[in-house]
Design an enzyme around this catalytic site. Structure first.
Site, PDB file in Angstrom:
ATOM      1  N   GLY A   1     -42.102 -38.236  92.567  1.00  0.00           N
ATOM      2  CA  GLY A   1     -42.372 -38.008  91.288  1.00  0.00           C
ATOM      3  C   GLY A   1     -41.439 -37.048  90.771  1.00  0.00           C
TER       4      GLY A   1
ATOM      5  CD  GLN B   1     -40.207 -31.595  89.243  1.00  0.00           C
ATOM      6  OE1 GLN B   1     -40.815 -32.702  89.058  1.00  0.00           O
ATOM      7  NE2 GLN B   1     -39.978 -31.122  90.408  1.00  0.00           N
TER       8      GLN B   1
ATOM      9  CB  CYS C   1     -42.333 -29.525  94.769  1.00  0.00           C
ATOM     10  SG  CYS C   1     -42.033 -29.621  92.806  1.00  0.00           S
ATOM     11  CG  LEU C   2     -37.984 -33.964  93.972  1.00  0.00           C
ATOM     12  CD1 LEU C   2     -37.462 -35.144  93.120  1.00  0.00           C
ATOM     13  CD2 LEU C   2     -37.133 -34.277  95.401  1.00  0.00           C
TER      14      LEU C   2
ATOM     15  CG  HIS D   1     -46.946 -32.379  92.707  1.00  0.00           C
ATOM     16  ND1 HIS D   1     -46.773 -31.738  93.507  1.00  0.00           N
ATOM     17  CD2 HIS D   1     -45.799 -32.345  92.056  1.00  0.00           C
ATOM     18  CE1 HIS D   1     -45.621 -31.084  93.583  1.00  0.00           C
ATOM     19  NE2 HIS D   1     -44.887 -31.315  92.710  1.00  0.00           N
ATOM     20  CD  GLU D   2     -44.449 -35.336  89.886  1.00  0.00           C
ATOM     21  OE1 GLU D   2     -43.648 -34.591  88.991  1.00  0.00           O
ATOM     22  OE2 GLU D   2     -44.274 -35.267  91.099  1.00  0.00           O
TER      23      GLU D   2
ATOM     24  CG  HIS E   1     -44.079 -30.129  87.893  1.00  0.00           C
ATOM     25  ND1 HIS E   1     -43.684 -29.175  88.120  1.00  0.00           N
ATOM     26  CD2 HIS E   1     -44.182 -31.009  88.870  1.00  0.00           C
ATOM     27  CE1 HIS E   1     -42.917 -29.059  89.346  1.00  0.00           C
ATOM     28  NE2 HIS E   1     -43.480 -30.376  89.938  1.00  0.00           N
TER      29      HIS E   1
HETATM   30 NI    NI Z   1     -43.179 -31.050  91.832  1.00  0.00          NI
END
Ligand code: NI
Length: 158
Positions: A46, A51, A88-89, A130-131, A134
């Site tokens: 995701g 991000q 997480c990226l 999670h997303e 953000h």
């Molecule tokens: Ni993330």
């Protein structure tokens, strides 16, 4: 189509609130294409717009069942609990244990402006939580249980 730079923890933009999308412009559609490209390039499950440095309420998710584009997503129901490793990226190479709902029901629009209500469980439910965090400036490291460890390696005993 383009790969955008993924912001990492410590970048202030990841801590800001994102704005609702009022109109799906060609620019928004381009952003969504880029977010998908960037997520797949980075091997992520995701990605949220902040991000890639854009404070808008858009996330893309693919838990292995094809891409889901969520504009102005909202969780309207959740139940149960699952505890497991999350990454997480924006926190590259790391993972940590997080407890999330087992089930969520969410509403959103897709890039055509069509409204959807979906039910998600397991990894998909985790990814949605999670997303969406953000979009409110929250990272999983805020709620991690114990310490972070290298992704792909077992957690060190304390
Ligand atoms: Ni993330």
């Amino acid at each position: 189509m383009a790969i955008r730079t993924i912001r990492t923890e410590g970048d202030e933009i990841l801590r800001k609130n994102c704005r609702e999308i009022k109109e799906i412009t060609p620019r928004i559609k381009e952003l969504i294409e880029d977010m998908l490209d960037t997520m797949y390039e980075a091997d992520g499950v995701g990605l949220a717009a902040p991000q890639v440095g854009v404070l808008k309420r858009i996330v893309v998710i693919d838990v292995g069942e094809g891409p889901v584009v969520m504009i102005n997503p909202k969780i309207i129901e959740s139940s149960g609990e699952q505890t497991g490793d999350e990454g997480c990226l924006s926190v590259p190479g790391m993972a940590g244990k997080v407890t999330r709902p087992q089930y969520v029901k969410a509403t959103y629009c897709d890039e055509e402006g069509d409204e959807y209500e979906i039910e998600a469980e397991d990894l998909f439910a985790r990814a949605i939580c999670h997303e969406l965090d953000h979009l409110d400036g929250k990272l999983y490291v805020d709620i991690v249980e114990g310490s972070l460890h290298r992704a792909g390696e077992p957690e060190e005993e304390e």
